[in-house]
Design an enzyme around this catalytic site. Structure first.
Site, PDB file in Angstrom:
ATOM      1  N   ARG A  88     168.485  97.404 -29.972  1.00  0.00           N
ATOM      2  CA  ARG A  88     168.391  98.870 -30.035  1.00  0.00           C
ATOM      3  C   ARG A  88     169.305  99.450 -28.968  1.00  0.00           C
ATOM      4  O   ARG A  88     169.172  99.115 -27.783  1.00  0.00           O
ATOM      5  CB  ARG A  88     166.954  99.347 -29.814  1.00  0.00           C
ATOM      6  CG  ARG A  88     166.836 100.854 -29.661  1.00  0.00           C
ATOM      7  CD  ARG A  88     165.401 101.347 -29.653  1.00  0.00           C
ATOM      8  NE  ARG A  88     164.819 101.295 -30.970  1.00  0.00           N
ATOM      9  CZ  ARG A  88     163.715 101.970 -31.352  1.00  0.00           C
ATOM     10  NH1 ARG A  88     163.095 102.745 -30.487  1.00  0.00           N
ATOM     11  NH2 ARG A  88     163.249 101.875 -32.571  1.00  0.00           N
ATOM     12  N   HIS A 123     168.932 103.690 -38.593  1.00  0.00           N
ATOM     13  CA  HIS A 123     167.683 102.980 -38.273  1.00  0.00           C
ATOM     14  C   HIS A 123     167.283 102.184 -39.532  1.00  0.00           C
ATOM     15  O   HIS A 123     166.277 102.464 -40.180  1.00  0.00           O
ATOM     16  CB  HIS A 123     166.605 103.993 -37.870  1.00  0.00           C
ATOM     17  CG  HIS A 123     165.435 103.403 -37.144  1.00  0.00           C
ATOM     18  ND1 HIS A 123     165.332 102.053 -36.853  1.00  0.00           N
ATOM     19  CD2 HIS A 123     164.293 103.976 -36.650  1.00  0.00           C
ATOM     20  CE1 HIS A 123     164.192 101.835 -36.203  1.00  0.00           C
ATOM     21  NE2 HIS A 123     163.550 102.974 -36.075  1.00  0.00           N
ATOM     22  N   GLN A 148     163.698 100.595 -40.108  1.00  0.00           N
ATOM     23  CA  GLN A 148     162.680 101.590 -40.430  1.00  0.00           C
ATOM     24  C   GLN A 148     162.791 102.003 -41.900  1.00  0.00           C
ATOM     25  O   GLN A 148     161.801 102.055 -42.628  1.00  0.00           O
ATOM     26  CB  GLN A 148     162.857 102.825 -39.531  1.00  0.00           C
ATOM     27  CG  GLN A 148     161.903 103.957 -39.839  1.00  0.00           C
ATOM     28  CD  GLN A 148     160.465 103.643 -39.424  1.00  0.00           C
ATOM     29  OE1 GLN A 148     160.223 103.335 -38.277  1.00  0.00           O
ATOM     30  NE2 GLN A 148     159.533 103.733 -40.352  1.00  0.00           N
ATOM     31  N   ASP A 180     161.287 113.647 -39.428  1.00  0.00           N
ATOM     32  CA  ASP A 180     161.485 112.924 -38.160  1.00  0.00           C
ATOM     33  C   ASP A 180     161.708 113.991 -37.088  1.00  0.00           C
ATOM     34  O   ASP A 180     161.944 115.164 -37.405  1.00  0.00           O
ATOM     35  CB  ASP A 180     162.687 111.969 -38.281  1.00  0.00           C
ATOM     36  CG  ASP A 180     162.937 111.149 -37.016  1.00  0.00           C
ATOM     37  OD1 ASP A 180     161.991 110.993 -36.211  1.00  0.00           O
ATOM     38  OD2 ASP A 180     164.075 110.683 -36.818  1.00  0.00           O
ATOM     39  N   CYS A 209     158.514 108.490 -39.414  1.00  0.00           N
ATOM     40  CA  CYS A 209     158.727 107.176 -38.795  1.00  0.00           C
ATOM     41  C   CYS A 209     157.993 107.056 -37.460  1.00  0.00           C
ATOM     42  O   CYS A 209     157.751 105.947 -36.998  1.00  0.00           O
ATOM     43  CB  CYS A 209     160.215 106.900 -38.627  1.00  0.00           C
ATOM     44  SG  CYS A 209     161.041 108.036 -37.507  1.00  0.00           S
ATOM     45  N   ARG A 227     156.309  97.907 -40.899  1.00  0.00           N
ATOM     46  CA  ARG A 227     157.469  97.427 -40.134  1.00  0.00           C
ATOM     47  C   ARG A 227     157.322  95.923 -39.896  1.00  0.00           C
ATOM     48  O   ARG A 227     158.294  95.167 -39.979  1.00  0.00           O
ATOM     49  CB  ARG A 227     157.557  98.151 -38.774  1.00  0.00           C
ATOM     50  CG  ARG A 227     157.737  99.664 -38.845  1.00  0.00           C
ATOM     51  CD  ARG A 227     159.120 100.042 -39.316  1.00  0.00           C
ATOM     52  NE  ARG A 227     160.159  99.453 -38.516  1.00  0.00           N
ATOM     53  CZ  ARG A 227     160.572  99.918 -37.323  1.00  0.00           C
ATOM     54  NH1 ARG A 227     160.033 101.003 -36.820  1.00  0.00           N
ATOM     55  NH2 ARG A 227     161.546  99.319 -36.662  1.00  0.00           N
TER      56      ARG A 227
HETATM   57  N1  NVA Z   1     165.430 109.840 -34.746  1.00  0.00           N
HETATM   58  C1  NVA Z   1     164.508 109.240 -33.799  1.00  0.00           C
HETATM   59  C2  NVA Z   1     163.887 108.018 -34.389  1.00  0.00           C
HETATM   60  C3  NVA Z   1     162.865 107.349 -33.502  1.00  0.00           C
HETATM   61  C4  NVA Z   1     162.280 106.130 -34.109  1.00  0.00           C
HETATM   62  C5  NVA Z   1     165.238 108.902 -32.531  1.00  0.00           C
HETATM   63  O1  NVA Z   1     166.347 108.353 -32.603  1.00  0.00           O
HETATM   64  O2  NVA Z   1     164.727 109.192 -31.446  1.00  0.00           O
HETATM   65  N1   CP Z   2     159.723 104.352 -35.596  1.00  0.00           N
HETATM   66  C1   CP Z   2     160.146 103.654 -34.530  1.00  0.00           C
HETATM   67  O1   CP Z   2     161.182 103.009 -34.568  1.00  0.00           O
HETATM   68  O2   CP Z   2     159.319 103.716 -33.466  1.00  0.00           O
HETATM   69  P1   CP Z   2     159.627 103.175 -31.995  1.00  0.00           P
HETATM   70  O3   CP Z   2     160.687 104.049 -31.404  1.00  0.00           O
HETATM   71  O4   CP Z   2     158.305 103.309 -31.280  1.00  0.00           O
HETATM   72  O5   CP Z   2     160.078 101.763 -32.085  1.00  0.00           O
END
Ligand code: NVA
Ligand code: CP
Length: 306
Positions: free
Chosen positions: A102, A128, A131, A223, A263, A291
Site C-alpha cells: 500500500r 484499490h 477492494q 467512499d 469500502c 476482503r
Molecule cells: N479512497 C479512500 C479509500 C480507503 C480504503 C482512501 O484512499 O483513503
Molecule cells: N477499505 C479499506 O481498504 O480499508 P483499510 O484502509 O482499513 O484497509
C-alpha cells in the site's frame, strides 16, 4: 513459474478473475480447507498508509493458508529513512514469496513491482483493486442471496462521490472486466481521468444528478470525499461535494431492493448518512469480511496454487 502481479483489475483476464471469485466462494464456505497451502512461505505486507481492513484481512488470510505474514510499516523500516522502494523490493524478493503493498503513487508501486516475486496493489492514489474485486464478489453474493442471477454482467451499479478517487478508478476497470454498467455520479471537478473512462466507454456513464445515476441500479457505492493524503483539501472538498451525501432521500431514486456499499472507513454525515450506513439496505459489514476470502483466493491464484 513466471511471477504474476495484481496491480490493477485488468492485470487478470476476465476468465482468471472469474476463477478467483469461484475459489473465493469455496474458501468462504470452508475457510481452513487450504490450511497448509502456504506452509514455509512468507508474504510481506508493506503499508505506507494507515490500514485496518486490508492489513487484517491479508494477515489473517496468510495465517489461515499456513503461511507467515510479515507486516512492515514505514516507521520502523528503512523506508522511513528514505531507502529506495526498488532496493526494498530486492530484499523482499529474496526472502518472501509475494509482496502486498500500500503506497501513494503508481510510480512507487511500479518500483515495487520490479521484484521477482508477485506484487499485489493494496491501494495507491490511483486504484484499490483488491477492494473492488472483493466488492464484485459481495455484489454477486448479494444477488444470489436474493434468488437473482448471481452475475453483475449487464446490471447497473452506481458510485456516488469522488470520481477521481482510487475506488472510482478501479470500478471503471471492473466495469469493463465484468461487463456491468457503472453510473458514476460526481461533481464536475472530480471526474476520473478521461483516458480511463474512454477505455471503458461502453460500460461507464458520468452523471452530476444522483436521481439519474441511481435509476434502476442494483447497488449504490460511496467512499470518503477526502482520501488519505488529501487532508489539506478537506474544506474545499466538503464544499465541492455538498449535495452528494448518500441520504435516505437520495436513496429513494434507487429501486427499493438496491443495496448500499462503502469500502470503509466511513465519515457518517459526510458522504453517507448514519441511517443509510446502519440501515437494512447496507451490506458494508459483509463487504468488509469478504476482503479476506477474495484475497486468499487471489494469493493462491498468483502463486499458481489455485
Ligand atoms: N479512497 C479512500 C479509500 C480507503 C480504503 C482512501 O484512499 O483513503
Ligand atoms: N477499505 C479499506 O481498504 O480499508 P483499510 O484502509 O482499513 O484497509
Amino acid at each position: 513459474m513466471k511471477k504474476r502481479d495484481f496491480l490493477r483489475i485488468t492485470d487478470l483476464a476476465p476468465a482468471d478473475l472469474r476463477d478467483v471469485l469461484e475459489l473465493s466462494a469455496d474458501l468462504k464456505r470452508a475457510p481452513l480447507s487450504r490450511k497448509a497451502a502456504l506452509a514455509g512461505r512468507a508474504i510481506a505486507i508493506v503499508m505506507e498508509k494507515p490500514s485496518t481492513r486490508t492489513r487484517v484481512s491479508f494477515e489473517v488470510g496468510v495465517a489461515q493458508l499456513g503461511g507467515h505474514p510479515l507486516v512492515l510499516g514505514v516507521q520502523g523500516s528503512q523506508l522511513e529513512r528514505g531507502e529506495p522502494v526498488a532496493d526494498t523490493a530486492r530484499i523482499l524478493e529474496r526472502l518472501c514469496d509475494l509482496i502486498v503493498y500500500r503506497t501513494s503513487t503508481s510510480d512507487r508501486m511500479t518500483e515495487m513491482a520490479t521484484a521477482r516475486v508477485g506484487v499485489i496493489n493494496a491501494l495507491t492514489d490511483a486504484g484499490h483493486p483488491c477492494q473492488v474485486l472483493a466488492d464484485v464478489f459481495t455484489m454477486e453474493e448479494s444477488l444470489a442471496k436474493h434468488g437473482l442471477e448471481p452475475r453483475l454482467r449487464g446490471r447497473r451499479v452506481a458510485f456516488v462521490g469522488d470520481g477521481s478517487s482510487n475506488m472510482a478508478r478501479s470500478f471503471i476497470e471492473a466495469a469493463r472486466a465484468f461487463e456491468f454498467h457503472l453510473e458514476l455520479c460526481c461533481p464536475p471537478g472530480y471526474r476520473p481521468p478521461a483516458f480511463e473512462v474512454e477505455r471503458a466507454k461502453e460500460f461507464v456513464e458520468i452523471h452530476e444528478d444522483p436521481a439519474e445515476a441511481l435509476r434502476d441500479v442494483a447497488f449504490v457505492h460511496t467512499d470518503v470525499w477526502t482520501s488519505m493524503g488529501q487532508e489539506a483539501e478537506t474544506q474545499k472538498r466538503l464544499a465541492a461535494f455538498a449535495g452528494f451525501t448518500l441520504t435516505p432521500e437520495m436513496l429513494r431514486h434507487a429501486p427499493q431492493d438496491a443495496h448500499v456499499m462503502h469500502c470503509l472507513p466511513a465519515h457518517r454525515g459526510e458522504e453517507i448518512d448514519e441511517k443509510v450506513l446502519e440501515g437494512s439496505r447496507s451490506i458494508v459489514w459483509d463487504q468488509a469480511e469478504n476482503r479476506l476470502h477474495v484475497q486468499k483466493a487471489l494469493m493462491l491464484f498468483l502463486l499458481g496454487m489455485s
